[in-house]
Design a protein around this motif. Sequence first.
Motif, PDB file in Angstrom:
ATOM      1  N   LEU A  84      54.086  75.056  31.822  1.00 60.58           N
ATOM      2  CA  LEU A  84      53.787  73.685  32.227  1.00 60.58           C
ATOM      3  C   LEU A  84      53.041  72.976  31.105  1.00 60.58           C
ATOM      4  CD1 LEU A  84      50.532  73.244  33.060  1.00 60.58           C
ATOM      5  CD2 LEU A  84      51.220  74.465  35.102  1.00 60.58           C
TER       6      LEU A  84
ATOM      7  N   ASP B 128      44.741  67.053  30.020  1.00 57.16           N
ATOM      8  CA  ASP B 128      43.388  67.094  30.563  1.00 57.16           C
ATOM      9  C   ASP B 128      42.593  65.944  29.947  1.00 57.16           C
ATOM     10  OD1 ASP B 128      40.814  67.651  31.379  1.00 57.16           O
ATOM     11  OD2 ASP B 128      41.047  69.823  31.195  1.00 57.16           O
TER      12      ASP B 128
ATOM     13  N   PRO C 160      46.527  67.662  39.882  1.00 58.82           N
ATOM     14  CA  PRO C 160      47.985  67.836  39.868  1.00 58.82           C
ATOM     15  C   PRO C 160      48.733  66.634  39.309  1.00 58.82           C
ATOM     16  CG  PRO C 160      47.052  68.549  41.969  1.00 58.82           C
ATOM     17  CD  PRO C 160      45.958  67.850  41.221  1.00 58.82           C
TER      18      PRO C 160
ATOM     19  N   LEU D 214      51.414  72.497  43.323  1.00 58.18           N
ATOM     20  CA  LEU D 214      49.983  72.493  43.039  1.00 58.18           C
ATOM     21  C   LEU D 214      49.200  71.626  44.017  1.00 58.18           C
ATOM     22  CD1 LEU D 214      49.951  72.438  39.133  1.00 58.18           C
ATOM     23  CD2 LEU D 214      49.205  74.285  40.636  1.00 58.18           C
TER      24      LEU D 214
ATOM     25  N   LEU E 167      44.962  77.446  34.283  1.00 61.15           N
ATOM     26  CA  LEU E 167      46.193  76.717  34.001  1.00 61.15           C
ATOM     27  C   LEU E 167      47.396  77.666  33.914  1.00 61.15           C
ATOM     28  CD1 LEU E 167      45.065  73.991  31.431  1.00 61.15           C
ATOM     29  CD2 LEU E 167      46.199  73.598  33.617  1.00 61.15           C
TER      30      LEU E 167
ATOM     31  N   TYR F 227      50.186  70.025  30.571  1.00 61.78           N
ATOM     32  CA  TYR F 227      49.113  69.382  31.329  1.00 61.78           C
ATOM     33  C   TYR F 227      48.242  68.565  30.381  1.00 61.78           C
ATOM     34  CZ  TYR F 227      44.987  68.997  34.390  1.00 61.78           C
ATOM     35  OH  TYR F 227      43.942  68.531  35.143  1.00 61.78           O
TER      36      TYR F 227
ATOM     37  N   TRP G  11      48.022  65.059  36.716  1.00 68.48           N
ATOM     38  CA  TRP G  11      48.020  65.106  35.254  1.00 68.48           C
ATOM     39  C   TRP G  11      49.013  66.123  34.698  1.00 68.48           C
ATOM     40  CZ3 TRP G  11      41.967  65.083  34.372  1.00 68.48           C
ATOM     41  CH2 TRP G  11      41.485  63.814  34.701  1.00 68.48           C
ATOM     42  N   VAL G  12      49.724  66.812  35.583  1.00 65.91           N
ATOM     43  CA  VAL G  12      50.765  67.735  35.126  1.00 65.91           C
ATOM     44  C   VAL G  12      51.964  66.901  34.681  1.00 65.91           C
ATOM     45  CG1 VAL G  12      52.327  69.591  35.785  1.00 65.91           C
ATOM     46  CG2 VAL G  12      49.977  69.579  36.644  1.00 65.91           C
TER      47      VAL G  12
ATOM     48  N   ARG H 211      56.801  70.669  34.491  1.00 70.88           N
ATOM     49  CA  ARG H 211      56.832  72.065  34.901  1.00 70.88           C
ATOM     50  C   ARG H 211      58.248  72.583  34.671  1.00 70.88           C
ATOM     51  NH1 ARG H 211      53.130  74.214  38.385  1.00 70.88           N
ATOM     52  NH2 ARG H 211      54.786  75.423  39.364  1.00 70.88           N
TER      53      ARG H 211
END
Length: 449
Positions: free
Chosen positions: A95, A99, A75, A60, A51, A97, A77-78, A81
């Motif tokens: 970033l 998960d 990508p 990504l 990550l 993220y 779920w980002v 940024r």
Amino acid sequence: MSVSCGVECVFVLGFARWMWKRCTHVGSDDSATWPAATAEEFDAVPRVCRLILAVYETDLHNPQFPPAGGYKLNPDWVVKRVAYEQTLGRAPPYLIYTDHDKKEIVLAIRGLNLAKESDYKLLLDNRLGRQMFDGGFVHHGLLKSALWLLNQEGDTLRRLWEENGRQYSMVFAGHSLGSGVAALLALVVVNHRDKLGGIPRNKVRCHAVAPARCMSLNLAVKYADVINSVILQDDFLPRTPTPLEDIFKSIFCLPCLLFLVCLRDTFIPEERKLRDPRRLYAPGRMYHIVERRFCRCGRYPPEVRTAIPVDGRFEHIVLSCNATSDHAIIWIERESQKAVQLMKESSPGTITTAPKVQKFERLKTIEKEHKDALDRAVSLNIPHAVATSEDESHEDEPEPSHAKREDASETKQKSSGNSANWDQLVEKLFKKSESGDLTLNKDAAASKE
């Protein structure tokens, strides 16, 4: 004449003995007595390394420099940024993220950019003993960066945590410069959990990869249940007690500087180091990846050792040609992934056989190690060391309602002398512009909570 010759011989023999000990000191010696880590507790490290590496990518969906096996993330779920253009030098790029597979909300921060002046300013904004927080000393510039990040992203992190049923863990991860920001961000969040909706302490985690020395020893031990430091073999940064600003002022003669620092610190007594409350250390529990041996060529299958050391906490720089290469995030990701695979393959736990070390027993061992480390710090008379965490008695209590939580927060801030008050801390480190935005206060005095 004979007396002077005898003294000279003793001096030469003593110096030769010292040189032999320093030249034969290898990175694996620092963790020689530590127990091995388990796959369950170390499994997250390769993931957070990927990550952090993802922060360097511009797209990504079409990555240009993926690690072996790819980033292994979704990508979509980002959440966010942020590049240098948005941080304006107040923090490294990062970033956010979510998960959903691991039920984690991750804020990953990249490491030092040698071409960016703003990164150097963060490191140079410090003097030993300048900044106090929660009864210990921290790096002033990294703390300001952490506070700016929390002000910018606090609402986003809180929203994500509440939208996911208040069940996800909050993970802060960083490499090198970013590791110091991430560690101090975790420290601030634990002290001001109301900023993220009252998140429990046991749901806050930090992975400091190739960490910078950013907090005093009492804080490094106190927050070992929250912060994990990952160090690859001979990495110079966690072992460098010299202020970071001196290191990066001399970046072009770094090997010479490290050698001189190594010579100087050898003659400083251990007791003097431990008694200095301003001396900064790598934070939290240590995970040491060992892959090389003394007088052996090449890399061996990596093994991971873990402990919460108090005395002998990576105090000696290793005179090795790998001292700088072991700091690279790409190598740490690669070796940590190998280590996890080896631990899983060598584990006796299969579908039909239970593992020798049950997960519940390992968690009990981790808790005991933390308590033992706190007691060890007290027995060594470490300045401001405490035997138990101040918040320990509140962890098992049920979560109060919103009104009660606000009252409890106010009461806690009034009754706690060591814990930093959020508004006062922000006021001392930042100033408001005419538009109402927070800007870093370059002339801020030392905060002594």
